[in-house]
Design a protein around this motif. Sequence first.
Motif, PDB file in Angstrom:
ATOM      1  N   LEU A 324     -35.767  -8.638  62.077  1.00 43.13           N
ATOM      2  CA  LEU A 324     -36.349  -7.642  61.183  1.00 43.13           C
ATOM      3  C   LEU A 324     -37.478  -8.259  60.369  1.00 43.13           C
ATOM      4  O   LEU A 324     -37.628  -9.482  60.302  1.00 43.13           O
ATOM      5  CB  LEU A 324     -35.280  -7.124  60.205  1.00 43.13           C
ATOM      6  CG  LEU A 324     -34.060  -6.451  60.813  1.00 43.13           C
ATOM      7  CD1 LEU A 324     -33.056  -6.116  59.715  1.00 43.13           C
ATOM      8  CD2 LEU A 324     -34.475  -5.178  61.553  1.00 43.13           C
ATOM      9  N   ASP A 325     -38.240  -7.386  59.741  1.00 39.67           N
ATOM     10  CA  ASP A 325     -39.183  -7.838  58.716  1.00 39.67           C
ATOM     11  C   ASP A 325     -38.373  -8.567  57.650  1.00 39.67           C
ATOM     12  O   ASP A 325     -37.373  -8.052  57.142  1.00 39.67           O
ATOM     13  CB  ASP A 325     -39.894  -6.622  58.115  1.00 39.67           C
ATOM     14  CG  ASP A 325     -40.903  -7.001  57.054  1.00 39.67           C
ATOM     15  OD1 ASP A 325     -40.709  -8.016  56.340  1.00 39.67           O
ATOM     16  OD2 ASP A 325     -41.900  -6.279  56.920  1.00 39.67           O
ATOM     17  N   GLU A 326     -38.849  -9.752  57.299  1.00 36.95           N
ATOM     18  CA  GLU A 326     -38.155 -10.609  56.326  1.00 36.95           C
ATOM     19  C   GLU A 326     -37.854  -9.893  55.015  1.00 36.95           C
ATOM     20  O   GLU A 326     -36.879 -10.210  54.326  1.00 36.95           O
ATOM     21  CB  GLU A 326     -39.079 -11.804  56.061  1.00 36.95           C
ATOM     22  CG  GLU A 326     -38.534 -12.925  55.259  1.00 36.95           C
ATOM     23  CD  GLU A 326     -39.569 -14.062  55.177  1.00 36.95           C
ATOM     24  OE1 GLU A 326     -39.154 -15.213  55.026  1.00 36.95           O
ATOM     25  OE2 GLU A 326     -40.795 -13.784  55.261  1.00 36.95           O
ATOM     26  N   THR A 327     -38.676  -8.918  54.673  1.00 39.70           N
ATOM     27  CA  THR A 327     -38.557  -8.278  53.363  1.00 39.70           C
ATOM     28  C   THR A 327     -37.720  -7.007  53.372  1.00 39.70           C
ATOM     29  O   THR A 327     -37.556  -6.371  52.324  1.00 39.70           O
ATOM     30  CB  THR A 327     -39.955  -7.919  52.812  1.00 39.70           C
ATOM     31  OG1 THR A 327     -40.507  -6.882  53.638  1.00 39.70           O
ATOM     32  CG2 THR A 327     -40.879  -9.128  52.821  1.00 39.70           C
ATOM     33  N   ALA A 328     -37.169  -6.640  54.533  1.00 42.14           N
ATOM     34  CA  ALA A 328     -36.420  -5.376  54.614  1.00 42.14           C
ATOM     35  C   ALA A 328     -35.283  -5.363  53.594  1.00 42.14           C
ATOM     36  O   ALA A 328     -34.495  -6.306  53.497  1.00 42.14           O
ATOM     37  CB  ALA A 328     -35.865  -5.184  56.024  1.00 42.14           C
ATOM     38  N   GLY A 329     -35.216  -4.316  52.836  1.00 45.10           N
ATOM     39  CA  GLY A 329     -34.152  -4.175  51.840  1.00 45.10           C
ATOM     40  C   GLY A 329     -34.333  -5.052  50.619  1.00 45.10           C
ATOM     41  O   GLY A 329     -33.456  -5.110  49.758  1.00 45.10           O
ATOM     42  N   LEU A 330     -35.449  -5.736  50.527  1.00 45.23           N
ATOM     43  CA  LEU A 330     -35.661  -6.672  49.422  1.00 45.23           C
ATOM     44  C   LEU A 330     -36.888  -6.322  48.575  1.00 45.23           C
ATOM     45  O   LEU A 330     -37.406  -7.160  47.833  1.00 45.23           O
ATOM     46  CB  LEU A 330     -35.763  -8.107  49.957  1.00 45.23           C
ATOM     47  CG  LEU A 330     -34.463  -8.639  50.579  1.00 45.23           C
ATOM     48  CD1 LEU A 330     -34.718  -9.961  51.306  1.00 45.23           C
ATOM     49  CD2 LEU A 330     -33.384  -8.833  49.518  1.00 45.23           C
ATOM     50  N   HIS A 331     -37.351  -5.065  48.695  1.00 50.82           N
ATOM     51  CA  HIS A 331     -38.424  -4.582  47.817  1.00 50.82           C
ATOM     52  C   HIS A 331     -37.779  -4.113  46.522  1.00 50.82           C
ATOM     53  O   HIS A 331     -37.508  -2.931  46.334  1.00 50.82           O
ATOM     54  CB  HIS A 331     -39.185  -3.431  48.481  1.00 50.82           C
ATOM     55  CG  HIS A 331     -39.900  -3.841  49.724  1.00 50.82           C
ATOM     56  ND1 HIS A 331     -41.105  -4.486  49.716  1.00 50.82           N
ATOM     57  CD2 HIS A 331     -39.535  -3.726  51.028  1.00 50.82           C
ATOM     58  CE1 HIS A 331     -41.491  -4.732  50.964  1.00 50.82           C
ATOM     59  NE2 HIS A 331     -40.550  -4.287  51.782  1.00 50.82           N
ATOM     60  N   LEU A 332     -37.529  -5.044  45.643  1.00 48.26           N
ATOM     61  CA  LEU A 332     -36.700  -4.763  44.479  1.00 48.26           C
ATOM     62  C   LEU A 332     -37.547  -4.565  43.235  1.00 48.26           C
ATOM     63  O   LEU A 332     -38.534  -5.275  43.018  1.00 48.26           O
ATOM     64  CB  LEU A 332     -35.737  -5.929  44.259  1.00 48.26           C
ATOM     65  CG  LEU A 332     -34.782  -6.173  45.428  1.00 48.26           C
ATOM     66  CD1 LEU A 332     -34.054  -7.496  45.237  1.00 48.26           C
ATOM     67  CD2 LEU A 332     -33.788  -5.029  45.533  1.00 48.26           C
TER      68      LEU A 332
END
Lengths: 337, 337, 337, 337
Positions: A324-332
């Motif tokens: 996955l894109d490394e940032t998936a679910g981590l746009h916090l």
Amino acid sequence: MKKIKVGIVGGAGYTGGELIRLLLHHPHAEISFVHSKSNSGNPLHKVHQDLIGETGILFTSELSEDIDVLFLCTGHGEARKFLESNIIAANIKVIDLSNDFRLSSNAFYHGPVKANGEDIITRYFVYGLPELNKEQIQSAQNIANPGCFATAIQLGLLPLAKAGLLEEIYTTGITGSTGAGQGLATTSHFSWRANNIQAYKTLTHQHLAEIGQSLLQLQSGSNIDLSFVPWRGDFTRGIFISSTLHCDLSLEEIKKLYKDFYSGHHFTIISDDAIFLKQVVNTNKCVIQLEKAGTKLVVHSAIDNLLKGASGQAVQNMNLMFGLDETAGLHLKANYF
Amino acid sequence: MKKIKVGIVGGAGYTGGELIRLLLHHPHAEISFVHSKSNSGNPLHKVHQDLIGETGILFTSELSEDIDVLFLCTGHGEARKFLESNIIAANIKVIDLSNDFRLSSNAFYHGPVKANGEDIITRYFVYGLPELNKEQIQSAQNIANPGCFATAIQLGLLPLAKAGLLEEIYTTGITGSTGAGQGLATTSHFSWRANNIQAYKTLTHQHLAEIGQSLLQLQSGSNIDLSFVPWRGDFTRGIFISSTLHCDLSLEEIKKLYKDFYSGHHFTIISDDAIFLKQVVNTNKCVIQLEKAGTKLVVHSAIDNLLKGASGQAVQNMNLMFGLDETAGLHLKANYF
Amino acid sequence: MKKIKVGIVGGAGYTGGELIRLLLHHPHAEISFVHSKSNSGNPLHKVHQDLIGETGILFTSELSEDIDVLFLCTGHGEARKFLESNIIAANIKVIDLSNDFRLSSNAFYHGPVKANGEDIITRYFVYGLPELNKEQIQSAQNIANPGCFATAIQLGLLPLAKAGLLEEIYTTGITGSTGAGQGLATTSHFSWRANNIQAYKTLTHQHLAEIGQSLLQLQSGSNIDLSFVPWRGDFTRGIFISSTLHCDLSLEEIKKLYKDFYSGHHFTIISDDAIFLKQVVNTNKCVIQLEKAGTKLVVHSAIDNLLKGASGQAVQNMNLMFGLDETAGLHLKANYF
Amino acid sequence: MKKIKVGIVGGAGYTGGELIRLLLHHPHAEISFVHSKSNSGNPLHKVHQDLIGETGILFTSELSEDIDVLFLCTGHGEARKFLESNIIAANIKVIDLSNDFRLSSNAFYHGPVKANGEDIITRYFVYGLPELNKEQIQSAQNIANPGCFATAIQLGLLPLAKAGLLEEIYTTGITGSTGAGQGLATTSHFSWRANNIQAYKTLTHQHLAEIGQSLLQLQSGSNIDLSFVPWRGDFTRGIFISSTLHCDLSLEEIKKLYKDFYSGHHFTIISDDAIFLKQVVNTNKCVIQLEKAGTKLVVHSAIDNLLKGASGQAVQNMNLMFGLDETAGLHLKANYF
């Protein structure tokens, strides 16, 4: 796209809770079970009370094999024991947040994958610091997720190690109360910790070994002498580090080393302005600031100990392992204030 | 015994307020006037609101000559100007809390003592760190009261300087919000500072000069290289310091050096237990802890920046100058919690 | 799906910053411009420093008409002035976070929509509390976003108003430092606010009018007497409210009123357990707890003043106005610790 | 003047520690022993670490009879048990800080004063609120020291009770973490309590009984209905109270009632300015502020829960019992910042 099915062991603690918070909103993962013996049968929000109204998931004492990845959020020393006493199918990836498998000397686990003791397999744990080992993580079956202080200190020093510039380093770090877990102790009592500062584990912190291992991975054959004084801070979240060392390069040359090193890494950012802890609290970021006077270089770095220092980095590793894109679910959204 | 008559200039600030709090309960001193142009005519408790019900003293814009000692609690650079623009009789002792007279290069003040400009006198300011200069303080007419970080760092290093053991020192310190005074600034805004940490003045803090001067007073002819990284902490009062350096003596030998050095000094105490900031908050104490691993020595020290780091030390100096017990008026109840 | 184009005026303040944080990750909206005169030309992360590495948007002093909705994050009294001195095309929806249009007596704005002063239009601002006015919001062209204390107090009382049960209410509320904005003031200085509590605007808080208007909307023709004592708290984010009143219904009957009233409202949740502030900090939720002793009912409610009390609710209103799921972009990870 | 000899039971807790801090500097009292079973043999500063360098007293498990007064700093329910299981000579005065003897219904203790069970005596405990019962305290042999919330709420209401003006009162109070003692609990964990607020014991706090008893002592034959909502605050020390009620007198008339009532009482002060918690933290003061809007009166009051709310008031009571100036040993420097 089929969602990644996730199991969580040790879901009632701080890192387990943060992992749940992240995965509930992850676009490509879903929680299959959250294991906790002591809370079995309770809804998650009985422990993680901010989750009220968000999920009907109950803690369970059962493990399901219908998962793609298992996160171990148990205490240090407990992860290896958990694998020994529970049969985890060979195809299930494991991400361990404890320190049980971080050093190359203990990165292997040998054990059965069936209840009858047959089919011994070997699991090898890749040290899961994406800024250091991204390619290995992408093909890893098992991850040893780095320690919180270890993450913040390494991210502040890796570019210098790669350039072969490390010798003597003097590091001071301060950590919030969540770094010590939710156990009750004199030093976690509000009446003691509020408005207070104390040094602990002076020069002997357990993360020194994994830090040394990573620095030598990039600057092999050297003697690197890192003196680390950790402090307890009177806040709940975050780690702030200042490392001082001799360096003959100019500040501009050093900044270039750092910007080059972290160019493909979304979460680690070099700042030209003075950094501060709350920039990164409740995010998966690491911010780094470089200052120089004479031949002395000071590297400041800051992370959220529970996210980039634990559960956020664990999700980042999961993203890499599953392509996955490394940032998936981590746009916090940072708490910021 | 006749009470010492005290005048205070700059009484509306933090250090002025602390000085008032101390002197109101001092057994051998009494406040003659508290000078503040902006608050003239107001009762002290309009500014220092804890003093409600304790004193009827009003701020005044007038200076009286009927005093034995004058405390200057003005901003840095303002003390010298104040002496230049106000006639202070030669017999009045002066204790200055600013950094105007701390270095031997600027320890002299030359100026008139009469309004007509006649009778030029010279005042020489003794650096008022009692653990370093007690005898000179006892006979001093003028005192330059040390800086807060300077006090905490020096008390952590003086015994090593006396033993000629200092070379390279790596120091990190953290200070509360009162260290920056009551001026309003982004970094003093509660929304910013709460739960936050930031480095500032990295390797360039203005107290380095006075620290260097004191260390060389005891270890002359050396090159002492002190790298100091100050941090802003998310608490109001206190300073905590950790200094790391190489030292070949054993921990026991080092402890003996410290206990001998501070044997006659009531306020500076060597602790065998782990120290912490709140031990000393709201007191005039400095606590020191020593730890060693290999050849590395770490010295921790803690003070209240407004007391041992400012107004408390100023009263201690006054006591010494007037032949009183050093601790008079300084038996303070720690806030502790 | 085409993304909603958003303009933000007053983007350098607290509520503007929170709005940016939310909209950067909103799945169906994108920021067209962030207006700030004083910061024009600077990247957003010069002010909102957590945004470093996330966006290249610059503050601008220009307004573009190519937007679907304009958020006004200016100070109280400034929103009306902004509309008067800037031409905003009639088709652009407006969401105002100030108190300029919240009361029915000032909910209308009349003004030109072209620079030549032609085409006077009238904008009517719907009071944007979704739990009270969801249908009107869905068809609204303009929204007056509620105040923070007003939101928390109303959500604690609306079900009782609908049941006609309100008479005398005694309310105490506590708010964090961000409630007062980023202006520098004695009461926002860290040295003052840390570890401190103070009442302010006792019985006279400016939100009483909008609260009264909403309660009478549901319980018309009554005399409702609300005594409100606001406190300044020593934390940065959040509002906690306790309202006490006489009520003859049983606790179960009252809980049923609340659960029915909020059944279709995702963000407002009735808790059977004791609630606390950090459940909702950094989320758009409101949690409510009900307790009873004798004939006295106590309603506790808690929100994040900057989210459900300001920018989060503004996004919720935008979602409703554009026919989106109410929760889009508002699945926020609580800070929790 | 011969010093009062003091024994302290339960000296390892918060109130015991504060009592030690006060008595070490008291001009007319000296500590004979500090009793603590669990810490017997340790120096006081092993537990109360701020006392390092101040005293060589050790905790003891022995009780000496060579004292004038015994302070009981044990937990609630433990004081009565202590008297039952230990022989305390009849001539020794007792000041109990627990709630065991505060109500007239349990103000008597009957028990032996010799080990052979002979010579049963009766001790009667006067409720030790000097602003209410100064004369009885001056001649008392035993004191039941008031609760912390009880002190702050009563001091805010006593003048109204004396004037017969109390009917329905709505009170909210907030307390620091030291109010709950040093026991470890989820709600005393720093990670939970920092930046948090929670209500507890809504309308059922155990101090309501002693408050009601005192109010009826001054306004007998009335129905006084006090609704009290206590909150846990995210600070360590202090209590802040706001009580709201109907009152037909003018604000000036009410202020006169208060100033008259407290005219002979040094520690309770009526402020014309807005009060705040840190005015009184680390002092024995209570500050009170009165505000009025329409027929509603709001009374704000603030104390340090460990001093005026516990150990400070206990020393004040000791002073009165022994004919000393009420303020002896209680001229404390506020922490203030």
